[in-house]
Design a protein around this motif. Structure first.
Motif, PDB file in Angstrom:
ATOM      1  N   GLU A 269       0.155   3.485  -5.919  1.00  0.00           N
ATOM      2  CA  GLU A 269       0.370   2.089  -5.513  1.00  0.00           C
ATOM      3  C   GLU A 269      -0.946   1.348  -5.335  1.00  0.00           C
ATOM      4  OE1 GLU A 269       2.947   0.595  -2.224  1.00  0.00           O
ATOM      5  OE2 GLU A 269       4.234   2.255  -2.861  1.00  0.00           O
ATOM      6  N   ILE A 270      -1.916   2.003  -4.736  1.00  0.00           N
ATOM      7  CA  ILE A 270      -3.225   1.386  -4.475  1.00  0.00           C
ATOM      8  C   ILE A 270      -3.950   1.104  -5.794  1.00  0.00           C
ATOM      9  CG2 ILE A 270      -5.508   1.784  -3.456  1.00  0.00           C
ATOM     10  CD1 ILE A 270      -3.975   3.545  -1.344  1.00  0.00           C
ATOM     11  N   VAL A 271      -3.906   2.080  -6.708  1.00  0.00           N
ATOM     12  CA  VAL A 271      -4.576   1.924  -8.006  1.00  0.00           C
ATOM     13  C   VAL A 271      -3.941   0.785  -8.802  1.00  0.00           C
ATOM     14  CG1 VAL A 271      -5.077   3.047 -10.218  1.00  0.00           C
ATOM     15  CG2 VAL A 271      -5.307   4.337  -8.094  1.00  0.00           C
ATOM     16  N   VAL A 272      -2.613   0.740  -8.821  1.00  0.00           N
ATOM     17  CA  VAL A 272      -1.905  -0.317  -9.563  1.00  0.00           C
ATOM     18  C   VAL A 272      -2.201  -1.680  -8.951  1.00  0.00           C
ATOM     19  CG1 VAL A 272       0.378  -1.252 -10.140  1.00  0.00           C
ATOM     20  CG2 VAL A 272      -0.076   1.194 -10.439  1.00  0.00           C
ATOM     21  N   ALA A 273      -2.160  -1.763  -7.628  1.00  0.00           N
ATOM     22  CA  ALA A 273      -2.406  -3.046  -6.940  1.00  0.00           C
ATOM     23  C   ALA A 273      -3.815  -3.575  -7.198  1.00  0.00           C
ATOM     24  CB  ALA A 273      -2.166  -2.883  -5.445  1.00  0.00           C
ATOM     25  N   ALA A 274      -4.764  -2.672  -7.390  1.00  0.00           N
ATOM     26  CA  ALA A 274      -6.151  -3.079  -7.607  1.00  0.00           C
ATOM     27  C   ALA A 274      -6.457  -3.408  -9.065  1.00  0.00           C
ATOM     28  CB  ALA A 274      -7.092  -1.970  -7.134  1.00  0.00           C
ATOM     29  N   ASP A 275      -5.536  -3.082  -9.960  1.00  0.00           N
ATOM     30  CA  ASP A 275      -5.783  -3.315 -11.385  1.00  0.00           C
ATOM     31  C   ASP A 275      -5.868  -4.814 -11.687  1.00  0.00           C
ATOM     32  OD1 ASP A 275      -5.567  -1.878 -14.234  1.00  0.00           O
ATOM     33  OD2 ASP A 275      -4.508  -3.798 -14.319  1.00  0.00           O
ATOM     34  N   PRO A 276      -6.783  -5.216 -12.577  1.00  0.00           N
ATOM     35  CA  PRO A 276      -6.946  -6.638 -12.903  1.00  0.00           C
ATOM     36  C   PRO A 276      -5.672  -7.310 -13.418  1.00  0.00           C
ATOM     37  CG  PRO A 276      -8.793  -5.367 -13.765  1.00  0.00           C
ATOM     38  CD  PRO A 276      -7.810  -4.384 -13.228  1.00  0.00           C
ATOM     39  N   PHE A 277      -4.841  -6.577 -14.161  1.00  0.00           N
ATOM     40  CA  PHE A 277      -3.603  -7.178 -14.668  1.00  0.00           C
ATOM     41  C   PHE A 277      -2.644  -7.508 -13.521  1.00  0.00           C
ATOM     42  CE2 PHE A 277      -5.076  -5.337 -18.662  1.00  0.00           C
ATOM     43  CZ  PHE A 277      -4.741  -6.327 -19.574  1.00  0.00           C
ATOM     44  N   MET A 278      -2.510  -6.586 -12.565  1.00  0.00           N
ATOM     45  CA  MET A 278      -1.616  -6.832 -11.434  1.00  0.00           C
ATOM     46  C   MET A 278      -2.166  -7.931 -10.540  1.00  0.00           C
ATOM     47  SD  MET A 278       1.232  -6.304  -9.984  1.00  0.00           S
ATOM     48  CE  MET A 278       1.959  -4.751 -10.514  1.00  0.00           C
ATOM     49  N   ARG A 279      -3.464  -7.898 -10.305  1.00  0.00           N
ATOM     50  CA  ARG A 279      -4.081  -8.942  -9.469  1.00  0.00           C
ATOM     51  C   ARG A 279      -3.895 -10.318 -10.103  1.00  0.00           C
ATOM     52  NH1 ARG A 279      -8.314  -6.986  -5.813  1.00  0.00           N
ATOM     53  NH2 ARG A 279      -9.488  -8.863  -6.297  1.00  0.00           N
ATOM     54  N   ALA A 280      -4.041 -10.376 -11.425  1.00  0.00           N
ATOM     55  CA  ALA A 280      -3.882 -11.649 -12.143  1.00  0.00           C
ATOM     56  C   ALA A 280      -2.439 -12.151 -12.049  1.00  0.00           C
ATOM     57  CB  ALA A 280      -4.287 -11.489 -13.606  1.00  0.00           C
ATOM     58  N   GLU A 281      -1.471 -11.242 -12.160  1.00  0.00           N
ATOM     59  CA  GLU A 281      -0.070 -11.666 -12.099  1.00  0.00           C
ATOM     60  C   GLU A 281       0.301 -12.180 -10.708  1.00  0.00           C
ATOM     61  OE1 GLU A 281       3.880 -12.579 -12.690  1.00  0.00           O
ATOM     62  OE2 GLU A 281       2.127 -12.562 -13.992  1.00  0.00           O
ATOM     63  N   LEU A 282      -0.091 -11.454  -9.677  1.00  0.00           N
ATOM     64  CA  LEU A 282       0.233 -11.907  -8.323  1.00  0.00           C
ATOM     65  C   LEU A 282      -0.502 -13.206  -7.991  1.00  0.00           C
ATOM     66  CD1 LEU A 282       0.345  -8.519  -6.368  1.00  0.00           C
ATOM     67  CD2 LEU A 282       2.236  -9.822  -7.356  1.00  0.00           C
ATOM     68  N   ALA A 283      -1.725 -13.349  -8.485  1.00  0.00           N
ATOM     69  CA  ALA A 283      -2.473 -14.592  -8.272  1.00  0.00           C
ATOM     70  C   ALA A 283      -1.786 -15.756  -8.987  1.00  0.00           C
ATOM     71  CB  ALA A 283      -3.907 -14.437  -8.775  1.00  0.00           C
ATOM     72  N   ARG A 284      -1.276 -15.504 -10.190  1.00  0.00           N
ATOM     73  CA  ARG A 284      -0.552 -16.544 -10.931  1.00  0.00           C
ATOM     74  C   ARG A 284       0.676 -17.006 -10.151  1.00  0.00           C
ATOM     75  NH1 ARG A 284       3.878 -16.907 -14.996  1.00  0.00           N
ATOM     76  NH2 ARG A 284       4.401 -14.747 -14.552  1.00  0.00           N
ATOM     77  N   GLN A 285       1.440 -16.041  -9.652  1.00  0.00           N
ATOM     78  CA  GLN A 285       2.648 -16.402  -8.902  1.00  0.00           C
ATOM     79  C   GLN A 285       2.287 -17.202  -7.646  1.00  0.00           C
ATOM     80  OE1 GLN A 285       5.597 -13.341  -8.325  1.00  0.00           O
ATOM     81  NE2 GLN A 285       5.331 -12.514 -10.383  1.00  0.00           N
ATOM     82  N   HIS A 286       1.238 -16.797  -6.942  1.00  0.00           N
ATOM     83  CA  HIS A 286       0.789 -17.529  -5.748  1.00  0.00           C
ATOM     84  C   HIS A 286       0.369 -18.957  -6.104  1.00  0.00           C
ATOM     85  CE1 HIS A 286       0.278 -13.756  -3.272  1.00  0.00           C
ATOM     86  NE2 HIS A 286       0.780 -14.590  -2.412  1.00  0.00           N
ATOM     87  N   ARG A 287      -0.387 -19.080  -7.192  1.00  0.00           N
ATOM     88  CA  ARG A 287      -0.886 -20.378  -7.636  1.00  0.00           C
ATOM     89  C   ARG A 287       0.280 -21.326  -7.950  1.00  0.00           C
ATOM     90  NH1 ARG A 287      -4.216 -18.023 -10.941  1.00  0.00           N
ATOM     91  NH2 ARG A 287      -2.962 -18.279 -12.795  1.00  0.00           N
ATOM     92  N   LEU A 288       1.265 -20.822  -8.651  1.00  0.00           N
ATOM     93  CA  LEU A 288       2.431 -21.635  -9.020  1.00  0.00           C
ATOM     94  C   LEU A 288       3.235 -22.043  -7.792  1.00  0.00           C
ATOM     95  CD1 LEU A 288       3.585 -19.605 -12.156  1.00  0.00           C
ATOM     96  CD2 LEU A 288       2.464 -21.846 -12.152  1.00  0.00           C
ATOM     97  N   LEU A 289       3.425 -21.099  -6.880  1.00  0.00           N
ATOM     98  CA  LEU A 289       4.182 -21.400  -5.660  1.00  0.00           C
ATOM     99  C   LEU A 289       3.467 -22.447  -4.814  1.00  0.00           C
ATOM    100  CD1 LEU A 289       5.324 -17.767  -4.852  1.00  0.00           C
ATOM    101  CD2 LEU A 289       6.856 -19.689  -5.345  1.00  0.00           C
TER     102      LEU A 289
END
Length: 197
Positions: free
Chosen positions: A143-163
Motif C-alpha cells: 500500500e505504501i509503495v503504491v501510494a508513493a508511486d508518481p502515477f497514483m500521486r498524479a491521479e489523486l492530485a487530479r481528483q483533488h484539483r477537480l473537486l
C-alpha cells in the motif's frame, strides 16, 4: 481511495457530481479504446456518449431515461475477463465500472455511485502500478509503495484539483465545463505503452 476525496464528493451538488463523473470517465476512455483496438471488440462510441451525457446532465436536467438505455448498451460492450485474455481487458473493465456507476447516478442520484466511480479510476492506477513495478501482492509495504508511486500521486492530485475547482463554482455553464476539461488534462491516467499488446 483517500477518505478526504470521498468527503469532498459528498459536499458536491448533484450537477457538480455529474460533471466530476464525466471528468473521471473521460480520462478512462483511452483505456477502453486501447482494449477495443487490441481485441477488435467493444464500442468506444457508447462510452463517449456516456461521457457526453454526464456533461449535459451537469448543465441541465438529468437524462434518466437515456442513462438507463445507455446502461443496457454499456453492459453489452463491457468485456468479460475470461473471454478476453488481453492485458488491456482489466483496464477496460475498470473504465466500464466507472461509467456504469456514473450512469447509475443519473438514474437514482445516489451519491455513493460517484465515490465508486472515482475509486474505479484509483483502482485502475493501483493495478497498473503493481504490474509495471512487478510488485508481489503479498508485500507488507504494498500500500505504501503504491501510494508513493508518481502515477497514483498524479491521479489523486487530479481528483483533488477537480473537486476544488467544482466546489469553488456553483453556477455551471458550457464555458466552465470547458475550463474543467482543460484542467482535467488529456490522455490516459496510466501509461498504455507499458501494457503488453
Amino acid at each position: 481511495m483517500a477518505d478526504d476525496i470521498e468527503t469532498l464528493i459528498y459536499s458536491l451538488s448533484d450537477k457538480q457530481r455529474a460533471a466530476f463523473a464525466g471528468l473521471i470517465c473521460e480520462r478512462l476512455l483511452p483505456q477502453y479504446e486501447a482494449f477495443a483496438k487490441t481485441t477488435g471488440w467493444g464500442s468506444p462510441a457508447v462510452y463517449e456518449r456516456g461521457v457526453e451525457l454526464l456533461y449535459n446532465s451537469s448543465l441541465g436536467e438529468f437524462y434518466r431515461a437515456e442513462a438507463a438505455t445507455l446502461l443496457e448498451k454499456l453492459e453489452l460492450v463491457t468485456p468479460g475477463l475470461q473471454e478476453f485474455p488481453s492485458p488491456a481487458t482489466v483496464y477496460a473493465v475498470d473504465a466500464c465500472i466507472a461509467l456504469h456507476e456514473a450512469l447509475q447516478f443519473l438514474t437514482d442520484k445516489q451519491e455513493s455511485h460517484i465515490s465508486h466511480c472515482a475509486t474505479a479510476a484509483a483502482d485502475s492506477v493501483e493495478q497498473f502500478v503493481q504490474e509495471y513495478r512487478q510488485l508481489e501482492p503479498s508485500r507488507r509495504d504494498l500500500e505504501i509503495v503504491v501510494a508513493a508511486d508518481p502515477f497514483m500521486r498524479a491521479e489523486l492530485a487530479r481528483q483533488h484539483r477537480l473537486l476544488a475547482a467544482l466546489l469553488s463554482q456553483h453556477d455551471f455553464d458550457a464555458v466552465f465545463i470547458h475550463q474543467l476539461r482543460q484542467l482535467n488534462g488529456s490522455g490516459s491516467i496510466i501509461d498504455l505503452a507499458r501494457i503488453p499488446g
